[in-house]
Design a protein around this motif. Structure first.
Motif, PDB file in Angstrom:
ATOM      1  N   GLY A 140       0.825  -1.210   0.000  1.00  0.00           N
ATOM      2  CA  GLY A 140       0.000   0.000   0.000  1.00  0.00           C
ATOM      3  C   GLY A 140       0.855   1.255   0.000  1.00  0.00           C
ATOM      4  N   ALA A 141       1.939   1.226   0.776  1.00  0.00           N
ATOM      5  CA  ALA A 141       2.857   2.370   0.821  1.00  0.00           C
ATOM      6  C   ALA A 141       3.475   2.593  -0.556  1.00  0.00           C
ATOM      7  CB  ALA A 141       3.935   2.142   1.867  1.00  0.00           C
ATOM      8  N   ALA A 142       3.902   1.522  -1.195  1.00  0.00           N
ATOM      9  CA  ALA A 142       4.511   1.633  -2.525  1.00  0.00           C
ATOM     10  C   ALA A 142       3.547   2.277  -3.516  1.00  0.00           C
ATOM     11  CB  ALA A 142       4.952   0.265  -3.024  1.00  0.00           C
ATOM     12  N   GLY A 143       2.265   1.970  -3.376  1.00  0.00           N
ATOM     13  CA  GLY A 143       1.256   2.522  -4.268  1.00  0.00           C
ATOM     14  C   GLY A 143       1.044   4.020  -4.116  1.00  0.00           C
ATOM     15  N   GLN A 144       1.558   4.589  -3.031  1.00  0.00           N
ATOM     16  CA  GLN A 144       1.386   6.018  -2.773  1.00  0.00           C
ATOM     17  C   GLN A 144       2.381   6.902  -3.527  1.00  0.00           C
ATOM     18  OE1 GLN A 144      -1.001   7.645  -0.617  1.00  0.00           O
ATOM     19  NE2 GLN A 144      -1.954   5.668  -1.042  1.00  0.00           N
ATOM     20  N   PHE A 145       3.538   6.371  -3.896  1.00  0.00           N
ATOM     21  CA  PHE A 145       4.575   7.200  -4.535  1.00  0.00           C
ATOM     22  C   PHE A 145       4.051   7.998  -5.739  1.00  0.00           C
ATOM     23  CE2 PHE A 145       7.453   4.497  -2.094  1.00  0.00           C
ATOM     24  CZ  PHE A 145       8.473   5.372  -1.742  1.00  0.00           C
ATOM     25  N   PRO A 146       3.341   7.356  -6.688  1.00  0.00           N
ATOM     26  CA  PRO A 146       2.936   8.097  -7.890  1.00  0.00           C
ATOM     27  C   PRO A 146       1.959   9.244  -7.628  1.00  0.00           C
ATOM     28  CG  PRO A 146       2.774   5.730  -8.260  1.00  0.00           C
ATOM     29  CD  PRO A 146       3.009   5.931  -6.799  1.00  0.00           C
ATOM     30  N   LEU A 147       1.327   9.265  -6.462  1.00  0.00           N
ATOM     31  CA  LEU A 147       0.354  10.319  -6.161  1.00  0.00           C
ATOM     32  C   LEU A 147       1.027  11.665  -5.868  1.00  0.00           C
ATOM     33  CD1 LEU A 147      -2.061   8.262  -3.870  1.00  0.00           C
ATOM     34  CD2 LEU A 147      -2.159   8.591  -6.356  1.00  0.00           C
ATOM     35  N   TRP A 148       2.332  11.657  -5.656  1.00  0.00           N
ATOM     36  CA  TRP A 148       3.081  12.866  -5.286  1.00  0.00           C
ATOM     37  C   TRP A 148       3.806  13.431  -6.510  1.00  0.00           C
ATOM     38  CZ3 TRP A 148       3.079  15.132  -0.451  1.00  0.00           C
ATOM     39  CH2 TRP A 148       2.396  14.422   0.546  1.00  0.00           C
ATOM     40  N   ASP A 149       3.039  13.755  -7.539  1.00  0.00           N
ATOM     41  CA  ASP A 149       3.627  14.167  -8.817  1.00  0.00           C
ATOM     42  C   ASP A 149       3.316  15.614  -9.189  1.00  0.00           C
ATOM     43  OD1 ASP A 149       0.927  13.940  -9.339  1.00  0.00           O
ATOM     44  OD2 ASP A 149       1.150  12.591 -11.045  1.00  0.00           O
ATOM     45  N   LYS A 150       2.955  16.435  -8.187  1.00  0.00           N
ATOM     46  CA  LYS A 150       2.567  17.817  -8.472  1.00  0.00           C
ATOM     47  C   LYS A 150       3.488  18.816  -7.774  1.00  0.00           C
ATOM     48  CE  LYS A 150      -2.236  16.400  -8.775  1.00  0.00           C
ATOM     49  NZ  LYS A 150      -1.949  15.019  -8.398  1.00  0.00           N
ATOM     50  N   ALA A 151       3.661  19.971  -8.417  1.00  0.00           N
ATOM     51  CA  ALA A 151       4.336  21.113  -7.808  1.00  0.00           C
ATOM     52  C   ALA A 151       3.512  22.335  -8.153  1.00  0.00           C
ATOM     53  CB  ALA A 151       5.768  21.261  -8.315  1.00  0.00           C
TER      54      ALA A 151
END
Length: 146
Positions: A110-121
């Motif tokens: 589940g933690a691994a699945g969270q990485f792609p959600l942090w793609d904004k600046a």
């Protein structure tokens, strides 16, 4: 723990090396391999050796932070992926993230699945951040041979 070679290479590749201070996508003064702070201002220039020294100092700070926030066992790749994530987004974002919450509950997948959600600046999806998050996710999910 310390960031492994794969993690350092990921950070260096993602950040790039700039020997003159510049403002990043959201206006933060940056130099070297993504170093920020009160010591960085317009007109500052450094050498490649100084950039490496700044990187080592920054890594130590983020390694300490990740070690303090994570309560489960990590392999070297998982730790290094989290250092890269924090190096880019800050320890505060890691601390408040669902990624960390899931990880500390033992839900590595589940933690691994969270990485792609942090793609904004600045509220915008950035291709460079998408690429970095996928690389961090892949590193996080890569087993370490004993």
């Amino acid at each position: 723990m310390q960031t492994n070679t794969a993690g350092i290479n990921l950070i260096k590749q993602s950040e790039g090396l700039r020997l003159s201070a510049y403002q990043d996508q959201v206006g933060v003064w940056t130099i070297g391999y993504g170093h920020t702070g009160p010591d960085v201002a317009a007109g500052l220039t450094i050498s490649a050796d100084q950039a490496e020294q700044l990187l080592q100092g920054d890594l130590a700070r983020f390694e300490q932070g990740v070690s303090a926030l994570v309560t489960v066992l990590l392999n070297a790749n998982q730790f290094s992926a989290l250092v890269s994530f924090s190096y880019n987004l800050g320890l505060g974002n890691l601390q408040s993230s669902t990624l960390l919450k899931l990880l500390n509950q033992g839900d590595y997948q589940g933690a691994a699945g969270q990485f792609p959600l942090w793609d904004k600046a600045g509220g915008n999806v950035l291709p460079g951040l998408q690429k970095r998050r996928l690389a961090e996710q892949a590193l996080f999910q890569t087993p370490v041979a004993n």
